[in-house]
Scaffold this motif. Structure first.
Motif, PDB file in Angstrom:
ATOM      1  N   PHE A   1       0.835  -1.194   0.000  1.00 56.25           N
ATOM      2  CA  PHE A   1       0.000   0.000   0.000  1.00 56.25           C
ATOM      3  C   PHE A   1       0.869   1.243   0.000  1.00 56.25           C
ATOM      4  O   PHE A   1       2.027   1.222   0.425  1.00 56.25           O
ATOM      5  CB  PHE A   1      -0.921   0.025   1.224  1.00 56.25           C
ATOM      6  CG  PHE A   1      -0.207   0.443   2.490  1.00 56.25           C
ATOM      7  CD1 PHE A   1      -0.260   1.762   2.937  1.00 56.25           C
ATOM      8  CD2 PHE A   1       0.552  -0.472   3.219  1.00 56.25           C
ATOM      9  CE1 PHE A   1       0.408   2.156   4.094  1.00 56.25           C
ATOM     10  CE2 PHE A   1       1.237  -0.081   4.372  1.00 56.25           C
ATOM     11  CZ  PHE A   1       1.155   1.240   4.815  1.00 56.25           C
ATOM     12  N   GLY A   2       0.311   2.330  -0.480  1.00 57.66           N
ATOM     13  CA  GLY A   2       0.961   3.626  -0.380  1.00 57.66           C
ATOM     14  C   GLY A   2       0.033   4.626   0.272  1.00 57.66           C
ATOM     15  O   GLY A   2       0.455   5.496   1.018  1.00 57.66           O
TER      16      GLY A   2
ATOM     17  N   ASN B   1       9.373   2.353 -13.399  1.00 50.51           N
ATOM     18  CA  ASN B   1       8.568   3.461 -13.887  1.00 50.51           C
ATOM     19  C   ASN B   1       9.352   4.758 -13.780  1.00 50.51           C
ATOM     20  O   ASN B   1       9.970   5.031 -12.763  1.00 50.51           O
ATOM     21  CB  ASN B   1       7.272   3.563 -13.064  1.00 50.51           C
ATOM     22  CG  ASN B   1       6.449   4.776 -13.442  1.00 50.51           C
ATOM     23  OD1 ASN B   1       6.365   5.733 -12.683  1.00 50.51           O
ATOM     24  ND2 ASN B   1       5.856   4.757 -14.612  1.00 50.51           N
ATOM     25  N   ILE B   2       9.338   5.575 -14.844  1.00 51.17           N
ATOM     26  CA  ILE B   2      10.050   6.855 -14.794  1.00 51.17           C
ATOM     27  C   ILE B   2       9.101   8.046 -14.886  1.00 51.17           C
ATOM     28  O   ILE B   2       9.509   9.182 -14.654  1.00 51.17           O
ATOM     29  CB  ILE B   2      11.112   6.960 -15.911  1.00 51.17           C
ATOM     30  CG1 ILE B   2      10.467   6.874 -17.312  1.00 51.17           C
ATOM     31  CG2 ILE B   2      12.168   5.873 -15.740  1.00 51.17           C
ATOM     32  CD1 ILE B   2      11.457   7.143 -18.434  1.00 51.17           C
ATOM     33  N   TYR B   3       7.823   7.793 -15.226  1.00 51.16           N
ATOM     34  CA  TYR B   3       6.859   8.901 -15.279  1.00 51.16           C
ATOM     35  C   TYR B   3       5.454   8.343 -15.173  1.00 51.16           C
ATOM     36  O   TYR B   3       5.144   7.298 -15.749  1.00 51.16           O
ATOM     37  CB  TYR B   3       6.989   9.681 -16.596  1.00 51.16           C
ATOM     38  CG  TYR B   3       5.972  10.797 -16.732  1.00 51.16           C
ATOM     39  CD1 TYR B   3       6.208  12.044 -16.168  1.00 51.16           C
ATOM     40  CD2 TYR B   3       4.764  10.595 -17.393  1.00 51.16           C
ATOM     41  CE1 TYR B   3       5.280  13.073 -16.272  1.00 51.16           C
ATOM     42  CE2 TYR B   3       3.822  11.611 -17.494  1.00 51.16           C
ATOM     43  CZ  TYR B   3       4.078  12.844 -16.929  1.00 51.16           C
ATOM     44  OH  TYR B   3       3.154  13.850 -17.021  1.00 51.16           O
TER      45      TYR B   3
ATOM     46  N   ALA C   1      12.955   2.983  -2.160  1.00 52.47           N
ATOM     47  CA  ALA C   1      12.871   3.708  -3.428  1.00 52.47           C
ATOM     48  C   ALA C   1      13.903   3.194  -4.418  1.00 52.47           C
ATOM     49  O   ALA C   1      15.049   2.901  -4.057  1.00 52.47           O
ATOM     50  CB  ALA C   1      13.075   5.200  -3.186  1.00 52.47           C
ATOM     51  N   ARG C   2      13.511   3.117  -5.679  1.00 51.69           N
ATOM     52  CA  ARG C   2      14.411   2.626  -6.729  1.00 51.69           C
ATOM     53  C   ARG C   2      15.545   3.600  -7.004  1.00 51.69           C
ATOM     54  O   ARG C   2      16.538   3.242  -7.614  1.00 51.69           O
ATOM     55  CB  ARG C   2      13.641   2.390  -8.033  1.00 51.69           C
ATOM     56  CG  ARG C   2      12.758   1.148  -8.057  1.00 51.69           C
ATOM     57  CD  ARG C   2      11.570   1.312  -7.181  1.00 51.69           C
ATOM     58  NE  ARG C   2      10.537   0.295  -7.422  1.00 51.69           N
ATOM     59  CZ  ARG C   2       9.482   0.143  -6.642  1.00 51.69           C
ATOM     60  NH1 ARG C   2       9.313   0.912  -5.586  1.00 51.69           N
ATOM     61  NH2 ARG C   2       8.570  -0.761  -6.912  1.00 51.69           N
TER      62      ARG C   2
ATOM     63  N   ASN D   1       4.699   0.819   0.303  1.00 52.62           N
ATOM     64  CA  ASN D   1       5.375   1.061  -0.966  1.00 52.62           C
ATOM     65  C   ASN D   1       4.934   2.421  -1.489  1.00 52.62           C
ATOM     66  O   ASN D   1       3.874   2.551  -2.092  1.00 52.62           O
ATOM     67  CB  ASN D   1       5.039  -0.039  -1.978  1.00 52.62           C
ATOM     68  CG  ASN D   1       5.769   0.156  -3.294  1.00 52.62           C
ATOM     69  OD1 ASN D   1       6.560   1.080  -3.449  1.00 52.62           O
ATOM     70  ND2 ASN D   1       5.508  -0.716  -4.251  1.00 52.62           N
ATOM     71  N   ALA D   2       5.752   3.419  -1.219  1.00 50.63           N
ATOM     72  CA  ALA D   2       5.426   4.783  -1.653  1.00 50.63           C
ATOM     73  C   ALA D   2       6.270   5.194  -2.855  1.00 50.63           C
ATOM     74  O   ALA D   2       6.511   6.380  -3.077  1.00 50.63           O
ATOM     75  CB  ALA D   2       5.627   5.763  -0.510  1.00 50.63           C
ATOM     76  N   GLU D   3       6.738   4.183  -3.618  1.00 51.91           N
ATOM     77  CA  GLU D   3       7.540   4.432  -4.813  1.00 51.91           C
ATOM     78  C   GLU D   3       8.772   5.273  -4.473  1.00 51.91           C
ATOM     79  O   GLU D   3       9.636   4.843  -3.756  1.00 51.91           O
ATOM     80  CB  GLU D   3       6.679   5.107  -5.890  1.00 51.91           C
ATOM     81  CG  GLU D   3       5.483   4.255  -6.340  1.00 51.91           C
ATOM     82  CD  GLU D   3       5.876   3.061  -7.187  1.00 51.91           C
ATOM     83  OE1 GLU D   3       6.996   3.061  -7.735  1.00 51.91           O
ATOM     84  OE2 GLU D   3       5.067   2.125  -7.306  1.00 51.91           O
ATOM     85  N   MET D   4       8.851   6.508  -4.952  1.00 47.00           N
ATOM     86  CA  MET D   4      10.084   7.291  -4.853  1.00 47.00           C
ATOM     87  C   MET D   4      10.283   7.977  -3.510  1.00 47.00           C
ATOM     88  O   MET D   4      11.346   8.542  -3.264  1.00 47.00           O
ATOM     89  CB  MET D   4      10.123   8.352  -5.956  1.00 47.00           C
ATOM     90  CG  MET D   4       9.045   9.399  -5.855  1.00 47.00           C
ATOM     91  SD  MET D   4       9.159  10.558  -7.227  1.00 47.00           S
ATOM     92  CE  MET D   4       7.820  11.692  -6.794  1.00 47.00           C
TER      93      MET D   4
END
Length: 310
Positions: free
Chosen positions: A95-96, A169-171, A141-142, A116-119
């Motif tokens: 979840f984010g 993912n970049i965008y 974060a990646r 999981n909040a991505e960046m």
């Protein structure tokens, strides 16, 4: 090595789920397109039940991805879904949005919660904050490099998950950018899908040899990296640091490719666990991956060795 890290892989279908488990995955990430963000494929509740049964029979786990950006209209549907997957035996959810966490605590309090909040998951203090709110794992974060990841692990009060292979993912935009572009060009939708199966990509004038996959779904527009992360050569640094879960992102990849990747990482993890001191990477471990790697997509370390400037 007393505790092997979990080898987590994304599955696009029940068929792929079976293949990846056979190849050596310890856990699968699946989900419903309504609630998940950039899932490899859509799993109905019926499919989810079958995936759970298949995984649990082999002593493996299933996590559901609920990392989408939740609009108000979905909040009424969320409790029933979370309750259902909890009853089906799903082991945890990603979840984010805090709304998901709140619903999970009420409808399925036994589920493990993976933040999981991505960046934005870039420091231990924020990760530990979510741990105190109920999360048991943080997806790092990646954009973090190797030193930032390995130095953070001892400071965490929760488990750490790191993506070790696949595209990123970049965008992202909630807007339908591809459909808008086609309409602007005088080519309104031809009735075909603009989703993952369409095989669309972007090419920049400055980098004509790099292709960036792009697709649209209910969450908007997604532009993906032109290369694939592959940290197999330096996997031992993450293993030595004690990272708890290693993720293979199988989005937009053939089943055979994902299976080859899982096998290679399974082999490396097992060898390290058996003899950390004697462990040494062998180039031959890459053969199965390289044989199926898209020649137009480079394998790289991603951000693992890039200096960050803040």
């Amino acid at each position: 090595m007393n505790n092997k890290p979990e080898l987590l892989a994304t599955a696009a279908s029940l068929e792929e789920a079976a293949v990846l488990l056979k190849a050596g995955a310890d856990a699968l990430l699946i989900g419903d397109d309504r609630f998940g963000m950039r899932l490899a494929g859509h799993f109905s509740l019926e499919d989810t039940a079958e995936a759970v049964k298949l995984a649990h029979e082999q002593g493996c786990k299933v996590y559901a991805g609920l990392g989408g950006l939740m609009p108000n209209r979905l909040l009424d549907e969320l409790p029933a879904y979370v309750k259902a997957i909890g009853e089906l035996g799903v082991d945890g959810i990603e979840f984010g949005d805090p709304a998901v966490l709140a619903v999970a605590k009420k409808e399925a309090p036994h589920l493990k919660l993976h933040w999981n909040a991505e960046m934005t998951s870039t420091n231990y203090a924020t990760a530990n904050y979510w741990g105190r709110k109920g999360a048991s794992r943080v997806v790092l974060a990646r954009e973090l490099n190797m030193d930032e990841m390995t130095e953070m692990v001892p400071l965490l009060e929760v488990e750490a998950q790191v993506q070790v292979h696949g595209m990123t993912n970049i965008y992202h935009s909630k807007r339908k950018l591809v459909a808008s572009y086609m309409s602007h060009q005088g080519r309104p939708s031809d009735g075909g899908s603009l989703g993952k199966e369409r095989g669309l990509f972007l090419i920049e004038a400055e980098r004509p040899n790099e292709k960036f996959p792009i697709y649209e779904d209910g969450n908007g527009t997604h532009i993906m990296s032109s290369d694939d992360i592959c940290i197999l050569e330096d996997l031992h640094f993450l293993l030595k640091a004690g990272v708890h879960s290693l993720k293979i992102e199988g989005l937009l990849k053939p089943v055979a490719y994902n299976a080859a990747v899982v096998k290679a990482y399974r082999h490396a993890i097992d060898l390290y666990a058996a003899d950390p001191e004697g462990y040494a990477f062998q180039e031959s471990w890459m053969d199965g991956i390289q044989a199926l790697q898209d020649p137009e997509r480079e394998l790289s370390f991603g951000f693992f060795y890039k200096e960050q400037v803040y």
